[in-house]
Design a protein around this motif. Structure first.
Motif, short mmCIF file in Angstrom:
data_model
loop_
_atom_site.label_atom_id
_atom_site.label_comp_id
_atom_site.label_asym_id
_atom_site.label_seq_id
_atom_site.Cartn_x
_atom_site.Cartn_y
_atom_site.Cartn_z
N LEU A 42 0.82 -1.21 0.00
CA LEU A 42 0.00 0.00 0.00
C LEU A 42 0.86 1.26 0.00
CD1 LEU A 42 -2.87 -1.04 2.40
CD2 LEU A 42 -3.18 -0.09 0.11
N ALA A 43 1.92 1.25 0.78
CA ALA A 43 2.78 2.44 0.84
C ALA A 43 3.37 2.76 -0.53
CB ALA A 43 3.89 2.22 1.87
N ILE A 44 3.86 1.73 -1.22
CA ILE A 44 4.47 1.95 -2.53
C ILE A 44 3.40 2.32 -3.56
CG2 ILE A 44 5.65 0.79 -4.44
CD1 ILE A 44 7.33 -0.67 -2.35
N ALA A 45 2.27 1.62 -3.54
CA ALA A 45 1.21 1.92 -4.50
C ALA A 45 0.68 3.33 -4.34
CB ALA A 45 0.07 0.91 -4.34
N LYS A 46 0.47 3.74 -3.09
CA LYS A 46 -0.06 5.08 -2.84
C LYS A 46 0.95 6.15 -3.20
CE LYS A 46 -2.35 5.79 0.96
NZ LYS A 46 -2.83 5.80 2.36
N THR A 47 2.22 5.89 -2.92
CA THR A 47 3.26 6.86 -3.27
C THR A 47 3.33 7.06 -4.77
OG1 THR A 47 4.58 6.32 -1.31
CG2 THR A 47 5.73 7.37 -3.15
N LEU A 48 3.34 5.96 -5.53
CA LEU A 48 3.42 6.06 -6.99
C LEU A 48 2.17 6.74 -7.55
CD1 LEU A 48 4.84 2.51 -7.91
CD2 LEU A 48 6.08 4.69 -7.82
N ALA A 49 1.00 6.37 -7.02
CA ALA A 49 -0.24 6.98 -7.51
C ALA A 49 -0.26 8.48 -7.24
CB ALA A 49 -1.44 6.30 -6.86
N HIS A 50 0.19 8.86 -6.06
CA HIS A 50 0.20 10.29 -5.70
C HIS A 50 1.21 11.06 -6.54
CE1 HIS A 50 -0.34 13.80 -3.19
NE2 HIS A 50 0.96 13.87 -3.00
N GLU A 51 2.41 10.51 -6.68
CA GLU A 51 3.45 11.23 -7.42
C GLU A 51 3.12 11.36 -8.90
OE1 GLU A 51 7.08 9.17 -6.66
OE2 GLU A 51 7.41 10.15 -4.72
N GLU A 52 2.50 10.32 -9.48
CA GLU A 52 2.21 10.33 -10.91
C GLU A 52 0.81 10.84 -11.23
OE1 GLU A 52 4.43 9.75 -13.16
OE2 GLU A 52 5.99 9.12 -11.74
N GLY A 53 0.02 11.09 -10.19
CA GLY A 53 -1.34 11.56 -10.41
C GLY A 53 -2.23 10.51 -11.07
N LYS A 54 -2.04 9.24 -10.68
CA LYS A 54 -2.80 8.14 -11.27
C LYS A 54 -3.85 7.63 -10.30
CE LYS A 54 -0.09 8.08 -14.91
NZ LYS A 54 -0.57 8.45 -16.26
#
Length: 213
Positions: free
Chosen positions: A76-88
């Motif tokens: 979850l930490a990695i998925a949320k970080t990537l989603a937030h940073e990339e706006g996905k």
């Protein structure tokens, strides 16, 4: 649609890429290396294998459990970080549902079970459509002793997952001829299935709030 799938609810999770209706790249952990060490390199490798940049994906699907608390936190930490940073957009996928899909295309009930330790399992019950394109949920996710869960099973069933493997003898004693056991890799949740189910959810507009997931 291009969806990155992340599965860390069990030691055998990993990362996968779903692109235009099929899994084009997947890397699974063999259970010997922690997700904290292996997940980000796995994500980078599946993107590289598919010749896809992270900026090109349409969303991220992440396994939400039940499963290993530590593993789920990492995913979850990695998925949320990537989603937030990339706006996905990000979607959550039930681990037990993803596991049930591994045994779809069967005319019997599917009972995914994960070892919850302390002599308990995480379990649920599903029914596959005749063509294997849909699953009907017949029970909620539960955590209970395997003999208690067995009482929920009244029809011929295929048992799948680490919980089914660990308590196979006990389940066989309780269910007799009503149960058969899955073999091989389908006993582990797949990041590819998580990505596939995530693509369905994204198409239905079921994205989660990245801050509160």
């Amino acid at each position: 649609m291009i969806v990155l799938g992340i599965e860390t609810a069990t030691p055998y999770g990993g990362a996968a890429l779903w692109m235009d209706g099929e899994i084009v790249a997947e890397e699974a952990n063999d259970g010997t290396v922690s997700h904290s060490q292996r997940l980000m390199p796995a994500i980078e490798r599946v993107l590289h294998s598919a010749k896809c940049e992270l900026t090109a994906i349409d969303g991220i699907a992440v396994s939400i459990g039940p499963g290993s608390f530590t593993g789920l936190r990492i995913g979850l930490a990695i998925a949320k970080t990537l989603a937030h940073e990339e706006g996905k957009p990000i979607v959550a996928v039930s681990t037990l549902e993803a596991l049930a899909w591994r045994a779809a295309r069967t005319d019997v009930v599917i009972a995914p079970m994960l070892d919850a330790r302390r002599n308990e399992i995480f379990g649920a019950i599903f029914k596959s459509s005749d063509d294997g394109t849909n699953l009907e949920r017949l029970s909620p996710d539960v955590v209970e002793r395997p003999e208690t869960f067995a009482e929920r099973i009244t029809m011929p069933t295929i048992a799948v997952g680490s919980g089914a493997l660990r308590y196979a003898q006990l389940l066989q004693e309780h269910l007799q001829k009503r149960v058969i056991f899955a073999e091989g890799e389908i006993n582990h949740p797949s990041a590819g299935v998580v990505a596939q189910l995530g693509a369905r959810k994204l198409a239905e507009g079921l994205a989660a709030n990245v801050l509160t997931l």
